[in-house]
Scaffold this active site. Structure first.
Site, PDB file in Angstrom:
ATOM      1  N   HIS A 287     -17.061 -41.826  14.620  1.00  0.00           N
ATOM      2  CA  HIS A 287     -16.697 -41.224  13.845  1.00  0.00           C
ATOM      3  C   HIS A 287     -16.792 -39.556  13.823  1.00  0.00           C
ATOM      4  O   HIS A 287     -17.556 -39.229  14.563  1.00  0.00           O
ATOM      5  CB  HIS A 287     -17.361 -41.841  12.587  1.00  0.00           C
ATOM      6  CG  HIS A 287     -16.657 -43.041  12.137  1.00  0.00           C
ATOM      7  ND1 HIS A 287     -17.414 -44.370  12.822  1.00  0.00           N
ATOM      8  CD2 HIS A 287     -15.971 -43.741  11.066  1.00  0.00           C
ATOM      9  CE1 HIS A 287     -16.687 -45.499  12.276  1.00  0.00           C
ATOM     10  NE2 HIS A 287     -15.771 -44.814  11.258  1.00  0.00           N
ATOM     11  N   HIS A 288     -16.100 -39.153  12.672  1.00  0.00           N
ATOM     12  CA  HIS A 288     -16.130 -37.480  12.691  1.00  0.00           C
ATOM     13  C   HIS A 288     -17.394 -37.175  12.596  1.00  0.00           C
ATOM     14  O   HIS A 288     -18.258 -37.852  11.992  1.00  0.00           O
ATOM     15  CB  HIS A 288     -14.861 -37.239  11.662  1.00  0.00           C
ATOM     16  CG  HIS A 288     -15.449 -37.896  10.310  1.00  0.00           C
ATOM     17  ND1 HIS A 288     -16.083 -37.409   9.408  1.00  0.00           N
ATOM     18  CD2 HIS A 288     -14.808 -39.199   9.861  1.00  0.00           C
ATOM     19  CE1 HIS A 288     -16.274 -38.389   8.235  1.00  0.00           C
ATOM     20  NE2 HIS A 288     -15.455 -39.302   8.688  1.00  0.00           N
TER      21      HIS A 288
ATOM     22  N   PHE B  54     -10.315 -50.904   5.071  1.00  0.00           N
ATOM     23  CA  PHE B  54      -9.245 -51.474   4.745  1.00  0.00           C
ATOM     24  C   PHE B  54      -7.999 -51.434   5.640  1.00  0.00           C
ATOM     25  O   PHE B  54      -6.991 -51.503   5.340  1.00  0.00           O
ATOM     26  CB  PHE B  54      -8.880 -50.512   3.572  1.00  0.00           C
ATOM     27  CG  PHE B  54      -9.444 -51.014   2.193  1.00  0.00           C
ATOM     28  CD1 PHE B  54      -9.305 -52.176   1.493  1.00  0.00           C
ATOM     29  CD2 PHE B  54     -10.578 -50.113   1.825  1.00  0.00           C
ATOM     30  CE1 PHE B  54     -10.111 -52.638   0.413  1.00  0.00           C
ATOM     31  CE2 PHE B  54     -11.216 -50.562   0.663  1.00  0.00           C
ATOM     32  CZ  PHE B  54     -11.032 -51.666   0.102  1.00  0.00           C
TER      33      PHE B  54
ATOM     34  N   GLY C 190     -14.383 -48.945  -1.323  1.00  0.00           N
ATOM     35  CA  GLY C 190     -14.290 -48.790   0.097  1.00  0.00           C
ATOM     36  C   GLY C 190     -15.886 -48.182   0.495  1.00  0.00           C
ATOM     37  O   GLY C 190     -15.897 -47.695   1.665  1.00  0.00           O
TER      38      GLY C 190
ATOM     39  N   THR D  76     -18.325 -50.866   8.863  1.00  0.00           N
ATOM     40  CA  THR D  76     -17.804 -51.672   9.473  1.00  0.00           C
ATOM     41  C   THR D  76     -18.397 -52.325  10.801  1.00  0.00           C
ATOM     42  O   THR D  76     -18.275 -53.328  11.062  1.00  0.00           O
ATOM     43  CB  THR D  76     -16.138 -50.906  10.078  1.00  0.00           C
ATOM     44  OG1 THR D  76     -15.525 -50.165   9.038  1.00  0.00           O
ATOM     45  CG2 THR D  76     -15.415 -52.016  10.888  1.00  0.00           C
TER      46      THR D  76
ATOM     47  N   LYS E 285     -19.322 -37.389   8.822  1.00  0.00           N
ATOM     48  CA  LYS E 285     -19.944 -39.090   8.380  1.00  0.00           C
ATOM     49  C   LYS E 285     -21.349 -39.143   8.246  1.00  0.00           C
ATOM     50  O   LYS E 285     -22.050 -38.617   8.911  1.00  0.00           O
ATOM     51  CB  LYS E 285     -19.346 -40.147   9.337  1.00  0.00           C
ATOM     52  CG  LYS E 285     -19.449 -41.624   8.627  1.00  0.00           C
ATOM     53  CD  LYS E 285     -18.947 -42.615   9.348  1.00  0.00           C
ATOM     54  CE  LYS E 285     -19.168 -43.988   8.888  1.00  0.00           C
ATOM     55  NZ  LYS E 285     -18.815 -43.824   7.316  1.00  0.00           N
TER      56      LYS E 285
ATOM     57  N   GLY F 275     -12.537 -35.893  -2.211  1.00  0.00           N
ATOM     58  CA  GLY F 275     -12.804 -36.165  -0.927  1.00  0.00           C
ATOM     59  C   GLY F 275     -11.812 -36.566   0.068  1.00  0.00           C
ATOM     60  O   GLY F 275     -10.621 -36.558  -0.108  1.00  0.00           O
TER      61      GLY F 275
ATOM     62  N   ALA G 173     -14.913 -53.626   0.519  1.00  0.00           N
ATOM     63  CA  ALA G 173     -14.511 -53.818   1.948  1.00  0.00           C
ATOM     64  C   ALA G 173     -15.079 -52.515   2.639  1.00  0.00           C
ATOM     65  O   ALA G 173     -14.693 -51.432   2.191  1.00  0.00           O
ATOM     66  CB  ALA G 173     -12.963 -53.901   1.957  1.00  0.00           C
TER      67      ALA G 173
HETATM   68  N1  LIG Z   1     -13.616 -48.937   3.463  1.00  0.00           N
HETATM   69  C1  LIG Z   1     -12.792 -48.201   4.127  1.00  0.00           C
HETATM   70  O1  LIG Z   1     -11.726 -48.190   4.685  1.00  0.00           O
HETATM   71  C2  LIG Z   1     -13.077 -46.664   4.300  1.00  0.00           C
HETATM   72  C3  LIG Z   1     -14.497 -46.420   3.901  1.00  0.00           C
HETATM   73  N2  LIG Z   1     -14.880 -44.782   3.812  1.00  0.00           N
HETATM   74  C4  LIG Z   1     -16.160 -44.678   3.212  1.00  0.00           C
HETATM   75  O2  LIG Z   1     -15.654 -43.853   1.971  1.00  0.00           O
HETATM   76  C5  LIG Z   1     -16.634 -43.090   1.596  1.00  0.00           C
HETATM   77  C6  LIG Z   1     -16.230 -41.514   1.463  1.00  0.00           C
HETATM   78  O3  LIG Z   1     -15.601 -41.113   2.641  1.00  0.00           O
HETATM   79  P1  LIG Z   1     -14.970 -39.901   2.659  1.00  0.00           P
HETATM   80  O4  LIG Z   1     -13.842 -39.671   1.690  1.00  0.00           O
HETATM   81  O5  LIG Z   1     -15.006 -39.498   4.054  1.00  0.00           O
HETATM   82  O6  LIG Z   1     -16.288 -38.763   2.105  1.00  0.00           O
HETATM   83  P2  LIG Z   1     -16.024 -37.260   1.696  1.00  0.00           P
HETATM   84  O7  LIG Z   1     -17.337 -36.517   1.947  1.00  0.00           O
HETATM   85  O8  LIG Z   1     -14.847 -36.558   2.150  1.00  0.00           O
HETATM   86  O9  LIG Z   1     -15.690 -37.616  -0.090  1.00  0.00           O
HETATM   87  C7  LIG Z   1     -16.787 -38.108  -0.691  1.00  0.00           C
HETATM   88  C8  LIG Z   1     -16.457 -38.047  -2.141  1.00  0.00           C
HETATM   89  O10 LIG Z   1     -17.443 -38.645  -3.077  1.00  0.00           O
HETATM   90  C9  LIG Z   1     -18.188 -37.858  -3.978  1.00  0.00           C
HETATM   91  N3  LIG Z   1     -19.587 -38.136  -3.819  1.00  0.00           N
HETATM   92  C10 LIG Z   1     -20.169 -38.267  -2.933  1.00  0.00           C
HETATM   93  N4  LIG Z   1     -21.557 -38.681  -3.438  1.00  0.00           N
HETATM   94  C11 LIG Z   1     -21.406 -38.585  -4.798  1.00  0.00           C
HETATM   95  C12 LIG Z   1     -22.391 -38.489  -5.867  1.00  0.00           C
HETATM   96  N5  LIG Z   1     -23.788 -38.837  -5.596  1.00  0.00           N
HETATM   97  N6  LIG Z   1     -21.881 -38.640  -6.875  1.00  0.00           N
HETATM   98  C13 LIG Z   1     -20.764 -38.221  -7.360  1.00  0.00           C
HETATM   99  N7  LIG Z   1     -19.658 -38.103  -6.523  1.00  0.00           N
HETATM  100  C14 LIG Z   1     -20.392 -38.189  -5.041  1.00  0.00           C
HETATM  101  C15 LIG Z   1     -17.789 -36.567  -3.369  1.00  0.00           C
HETATM  102  O11 LIG Z   1     -17.911 -35.438  -4.116  1.00  0.00           O
HETATM  103  P3  LIG Z   1     -18.077 -33.983  -3.895  1.00  0.00           P
HETATM  104  O12 LIG Z   1     -16.850 -33.405  -3.491  1.00  0.00           O
HETATM  105  O13 LIG Z   1     -18.682 -33.387  -5.176  1.00  0.00           O
HETATM  106  O14 LIG Z   1     -19.124 -33.772  -2.849  1.00  0.00           O
HETATM  107  C16 LIG Z   1     -16.316 -36.547  -2.639  1.00  0.00           C
HETATM  108  O15 LIG Z   1     -15.435 -36.508  -3.667  1.00  0.00           O
HETATM  109  C17 LIG Z   1     -17.725 -43.293   2.641  1.00  0.00           C
HETATM  110  O16 LIG Z   1     -18.968 -44.002   2.364  1.00  0.00           O
HETATM  111  C18 LIG Z   1     -17.044 -43.681   3.725  1.00  0.00           C
HETATM  112  O17 LIG Z   1     -17.845 -44.386   4.753  1.00  0.00           O
HETATM  113  C19 LIG Z   1     -14.226 -44.095   4.598  1.00  0.00           C
HETATM  114  C20 LIG Z   1     -12.943 -44.421   4.833  1.00  0.00           C
HETATM  115  C21 LIG Z   1     -12.475 -45.813   4.965  1.00  0.00           C
HETATM  116  O1  LIG Z   2     -16.464 -42.794   6.734  1.00  0.00           O
HETATM  117  C1  LIG Z   2     -15.627 -42.969   7.307  1.00  0.00           C
HETATM  118  O2  LIG Z   2     -14.811 -42.031   8.108  1.00  0.00           O
HETATM  119  C2  LIG Z   2     -15.190 -44.485   7.572  1.00  0.00           C
HETATM  120  N1  LIG Z   2     -15.979 -45.071   7.043  1.00  0.00           N
HETATM  121  C3  LIG Z   2     -15.941 -46.599   7.060  1.00  0.00           C
HETATM  122  C4  LIG Z   2     -17.000 -47.153   7.594  1.00  0.00           C
HETATM  123  O3  LIG Z   2     -18.423 -46.682   7.539  1.00  0.00           O
HETATM  124  O4  LIG Z   2     -17.045 -48.488   8.099  1.00  0.00           O
HETATM  125  C5  LIG Z   2     -14.610 -47.224   7.626  1.00  0.00           C
HETATM  126  C6  LIG Z   2     -13.862 -46.156   8.624  1.00  0.00           C
HETATM  127  O5  LIG Z   2     -14.380 -46.651  10.196  1.00  0.00           O
HETATM  128  C7  LIG Z   2     -14.004 -44.915   8.524  1.00  0.00           C
END
Ligand SMILES: NC(=O)C1=CN([C@@H]2O[C@H](COP(=O)(O)OP(=O)(O)OC[C@H]3O[C@@H](n4cnc5c(N)ncnc54)[C@H](OP(=O)(O)O)[C@@H]3O)[C@@H](O)[C@H]2O)C=CC1
Ligand SMILES: O=C(O)C1=N[C@H](C(=O)O)C[C@H](O)C1
Length: 268
Positions: A156-157, A127, A100, A167, A160, A21, A124
């Site tokens: 957001h993009h 981060f 996260g 946040t 999402k 992801g 969190a």
């Molecule tokens: N706390 C923070 O600072 C931040 C938090 N986030 C959060 O992180 C999370 C991921 O964001 P992002 O990387 O953009 O999302 P992506 O969709 O790019 O990636 C999600 C990943 O999780 C996997 N996944 C999703 N659902 C499942 C499931 N039911 N079972 C197993 N694997 C699963 C996906 O697998 P597959 O490839 O097979 O679909 C993929 O690898 C979100 O909740 C987002 O809001 C994001 C940025 C910053």
């Molecule tokens: O999904 C995202 O991209 C992000 N998710 C987090 C959130 O839901 O607050 C953090 C950040 O804003 C990016």
């Protein structure tokens, strides 16, 4: 940053879920750039091509991989259902968890928190250090401006899934903690919708490739205050998550937040 419970000399060996992801890739790339951090386990829902040279296994093998590789911390950015399952896997294997992931239902948060009885768990919604500072500033401003209207807008993009962002929900919790008169979250407005005094307006925009923006507007009758954070790229989140992983490794079981890492005395 290092105030880690683990050894200062040995490499920090992390496991990464959601490795295919957006955030999982970013964490693996940030780990490759950081001295003293090694990705020992990387899994995706289904195995994918290597990320930054790190092989990515099928997440169905996570339990076995945690048992055989014994990483110091698992870093999770996936979805609520998988985060709950991975928290259980961490508790079973005795591996600390940094998550996260956002978009949890209350019952799912309870499930993740249950793992913290067995292992340290740090959750969190953001981060970025700037967001931690934003949250402190919002708490202070909201408390200092009784009676002012508060509206939150996040952008957001377009891929999402959850809305409003994790946040945004954290910031709303902050506002409501210091302003007990604000107790009704209103998600967008349409039609005949005059503002009632207890409202906090919440607006979620999804557009293009915006990494993440959060703006809090506080408005009285003759003045407005806007507090805004913009993430420039996902590296800022990955760096913070690695700081959290280094801080969490070797700690006692418990429920931690990013504020503990930053020593802010809060639970960012
Ligand atoms: N706390 C923070 O600072 C931040 C938090 N986030 C959060 O992180 C999370 C991921 O964001 P992002 O990387 O953009 O999302 P992506 O969709 O790019 O990636 C999600 C990943 O999780 C996997 N996944 C999703 N659902 C499942 C499931 N039911 N079972 C197993 N694997 C699963 C996906 O697998 P597959 O490839 O097979 O679909 C993929 O690898 C979100 O909740 C987002 O809001 C994001 C940025 C910053
Ligand atoms: O999904 C995202 O991209 C992000 N998710 C987090 C959130 O839901 O607050 C953090 C950040 O804003 C990016």
């Amino acid at each position: 940053m290092s105030d880690a419970g683990g050894s200062a000399d040995a490499d920090l060996r992390i496991a990464v879920t959601g490795a295919g992801g957006r955030m999982g890739r970013e964490v693996i790339e940030a780990a490759a750039d950081r001295e003293g951090v090694v990705v020992a386990v990387a899994v995706n829902r289904t195995a994918t091509d290597p990320v930054a040279g790190v092989p990515v296994a099928d997440a169905g093998d996570l339990g076995e991989l945690l048992a055989s590789e014994d990483p110091d911390v698992l870093v999770d950015f996936t979805g609520p259902e998988s985060a709950v399952a991975y928290a259980e896997a961490c508790a079973d294997a005795g591996v600390p968890l940094v998550t996260g992931t956002t978009g949890f239902a209350e019952s799912q948060i309870d499930s993740v928190q249950a793992a913290s009885e067995a292992v340290p768990v740090l959750k969190a919604s953001n981060f970025a250090r700037g967001v931690a500072a934003l949250r402190r500033a919002v708490r202070e401003a909201a408390a200092a401006l009784p009676g002012y209207d508060v509206e939150l807008t996040e952008t957001h993009h377009n891929a999402k899934r959850d809305a409003p962002s994790g946040t945004a929900k954290s910031i709303l919790d902050d506002v409501e903690a210091v302003r007990e008169d604000l107790d009704e979250r209103v998600h967008g407005r349409e039609g005949d919708a005059p503002r009632s005094p207890g409202e906090v307006g919440v607006h979620a925009r999804r557009a293009g490739d915006v990494t993440g923006e959060h703006e809090v507007l506080l408005a009285g009758n003759r003045e407005t205050l806007e507090l805004t954070h913009r993430a420039g790229d996902r590296g800022v989140f990955a760096e913070g998550a690695l700081d959290a992983a280094a801080w969490l490794a070797g700690r006692d079981p418990g429920w931690y937040g990013f504020g503990d890492v930053l020593d802010a005395g809060g639970t960012e």
